[in-house]
Write an enzyme that holds these catalytic residues in place. Structure first.
Site, PDB file in Angstrom:
ATOM      1  N   ASP A 103       1.227  -1.113  -0.242  1.00  0.00           N
ATOM      2  CA  ASP A 103       0.126  -0.308  -0.245  1.00  0.00           C
ATOM      3  C   ASP A 103       0.830   1.801  -0.417  1.00  0.00           C
ATOM      4  O   ASP A 103       1.726   1.480   0.362  1.00  0.00           O
ATOM      5  CB  ASP A 103      -0.767   0.154   1.235  1.00  0.00           C
ATOM      6  N   HIS A 129       3.580  -2.380   3.434  1.00  0.00           N
ATOM      7  CA  HIS A 129       3.681  -1.312   2.448  1.00  0.00           C
ATOM      8  C   HIS A 129       5.530  -0.736   2.171  1.00  0.00           C
ATOM      9  O   HIS A 129       6.563  -1.096   2.059  1.00  0.00           O
ATOM     10  CB  HIS A 129       3.974   0.022   3.818  1.00  0.00           C
TER      11      HIS A 129
END
Length: 290
Positions: free
Chosen positions: A104, A245
């Site tokens: 992400d 992430h």
């Protein structure tokens, strides 16, 4: 008296003969002096090439050509090739032990290295992008699609969508869709709500399948390579979706070990859409695993 004249005549003849002989000798010696001068100024001087054993028919220039190795012509640099597109895995996750790795908030400073790692390991992942980051990393976004990864929508600027009016939620989604499509020619079909914050109103406004996760690495909180490896290897289960992430250095540093550990556990890596065998997911519905 006659006798005295004879002596005078003979003396004169002797002088004439002496003068003529001297002139003749001077003429014969002159050519010799001319050749000596030529040896000093015009003719080539002896050199090593004229030592015994040298072939006089071979000039010094041609001998150098024979002895000195020829320098090869420089080869033209090959054109820079585009990275090859990895084929889709097309794995039947009803039969295989599949897991979907998701990343992400990118693309960011470490996304290129992550793509290199995934490419080297022949692994496909799913990237949920922030629309505001796309313009500054167009090449990375394009590369994701070219190398077989899936690109999803993660809003434009990562707000908590449950705090926004519906028109602004739609704007967050629409702007990101357009940014990704402008770069790749492909519009995302999956949406991940920032913070996982979603309710019925937001789901309706987004109008796309909501992809959550079964394993939250919390890599954004701890920023620890060793912890990322432990969580990333031990916690996934068959059919799971793992949240990372790619904007954090420790996460990217941990990925090679995570891939190796999951492979040792028998996992096959797929994108989120591949995890669901490519079937069309329901808009507004939440998916945290297969």
């Amino acid at each position: 008296m006659v006798r005295g004249r004879s002596c005078v005549v003979f003396a004169l003849l002797g002088l004439m003969l002496a003068a003529g002989c001297g002139h003749s000798t001077t003429q014969r010696a002159e050519p010799s002096r001319t050749r000596d001068a030529g040896d000093r100024t015009g003719d080539p001087q002896p050199s090593a090439s004229t030592e015994p054993g040298h072939d006089p028919s071979t000039s010094p220039a041609s001998q150098e050509d024979e002895v000195a190795p020829q320098r090869p012509e420089p080869e033209p640099e090959p054109p820079t090739a585009e990275p090859p597109v990895l084929p889709s895995s097309r794995v039947d996750c009803s039969l295989r032990k599949c897991v979907a790795l998701t990343f992400d908030d990118g693309p960011g400073a470490y996304t290129g290295r992550l793509l290199d790692q995934l490419r080297a390991a022949h692994v496909h992942a799913t990237f949920f992008l922030l629309g505001q980051n796309v313009a500054g990393h167009r090449g990375l976004v394009r590369r994701m699609v070219e190398e077989g990864h899936e690109v999803g929508n993660h809003s434009w600027s990562h707000p908590d969508l449950t705090t926004l009016p519906s028109w602004e939620v739609r704007s967050q989604v629409r702007r990101t869709q357009q940014a990704v499509q402008d770069v790749t020619g492909v519009a995302p079909v999956l949406f991940r709500p920032p913070y996982g914050a979603v309710d019925g109103r937001v789901a309706d406004a987004v109008g796309m399948p909501m992809v959550l996760w079964s394993v939250d690495s919390l890599d954004w909180l701890h920023r620890d390579v060793r912890r990322n490896i432990i969580v990333g290897v031990r916690q996934p289960r068959r059919g799971g979706i793992v949240l990372f992430h790619d904007i954090h250095r420790p996460t990217v540093a941990a990925v090679p070990s995570v891939l190796e550990g999951l492979r040792e556990r028998g996992f096959t890596f797929v994108t989120v859409s591949e995890l669901f065998d490519g079937r069309t997911l329901t808009p507004g519905h939440r998916y945290a695993g297969r």
